[in-house]
Design an enzyme around this catalytic site. Sequence first.
Site: not given
Ligand code: MG
Length: 335
Positions: A124, A171, A204, A228
């Site tokens: 972001y 990750k 994951d 998110d």
């Molecule tokens: Mg969101």
Amino acid sequence: MSYTVTLLPGDGIGPEVTAAARTVIEATGFTIDWDVQEAGGDVIEKYGTALPEPALDSIRRNGVALKGPITTPVGKGFSSVNVKLRKELKLYANYRPAKTMPGVKSRYDNVDLIVIRENTEGLYSGLEHEVIPGVIESLRVITYEASERIVRFAFETARQYGRKKVTVVHKANILKLSDGLFLDVARVVAKDYHEIELEEYIVDATAMRLVMRPESFDVLVMENLFGDIISDLTSGLVGGLGVAPSANIGTHCAVFEAVHGSAPDIAGQGIANPTALILSGALMLRHLRQLEAAANIEHAVHTVLAEGKTITGDLGGNATTSEYAAAVAAVVERL
Ligand code: MG
Ligand code: NAI
């Protein structure tokens, strides 16, 4: 003692759910001077932006805001008000609790976790460019400073609420440098919190374990994009949008809001579920150290939902927004 708090009713269902939250907060007896500020789709013509400077200034001045949802118009030239708010006020931590509530339909009856999302960097950062036609690069920025700040925030949260474990979601098996750094930072910070267990889990696998054994998590901390996605997943574990509160916290300011958006499909009908914003109001009161008022609101919400007599349409009832808020406020007043 009373506080001045910025109130952004927002647009869509925003004015309806913020009025409901206000009713419930005022029922606690804790006095707040509301500094009501315009923002949202309806003020773009007047100010040329959905997030006018007076609203931002008010939050900077008061340090705390309760915010209704704000529509992000589709199309070029309109950036998200919510992203702008986080950037302008440096709200680096997104805090999203997910707790099973009696009377709210969900697949689980024992979820009680908190997702903490880094709010300022990762994918972001807004650094995208076209390398050659047909090839785009997006930069996923991870810094020591922001990682340290968010992991410390997670451990401080765990300590404050007597939580036992912080799971660092990563990750690093693939993103060896960036998530490797995040993980290294977590190991360093964890040394300052001996009473809290540090757990490392790949993102994951985290998604799968959240669905299979959500009760095995306590506090989770992760970078922006993982947060998110995972925090929407955890909202789904406990009944979804109508009941999911959140906080965006920075060094100087904190903004409390529901996870859901402006719900244009039901706006103006007086039927929106204000639970998420009411619970965000409880998070706000806790932030203001009004622990009893916060606990009373949460207890009252659980009581009214468990009774199931005065609940909104999304939860299977037929109460209006204000009828539900009045029912919750009545329980708060009795406590
Ligand atoms: Mg969101
Ligand atoms: P949304 O959350 O507004 O609505 C999704 C669905 O959930 C709709 O069917 C809606 O009726 C229902 N819903 C949402 N909140 C509800 C509530 N409290 N009670 C009952 N039903 C509820 O998501 P959508 O439609 O994707 O977004 C609408 C607008 O809101 C967009 O412009 C989006 O950018 C904005 N938005 C703003 C946010 C914020 O201000 N923090 C967050 C998310 C979206």
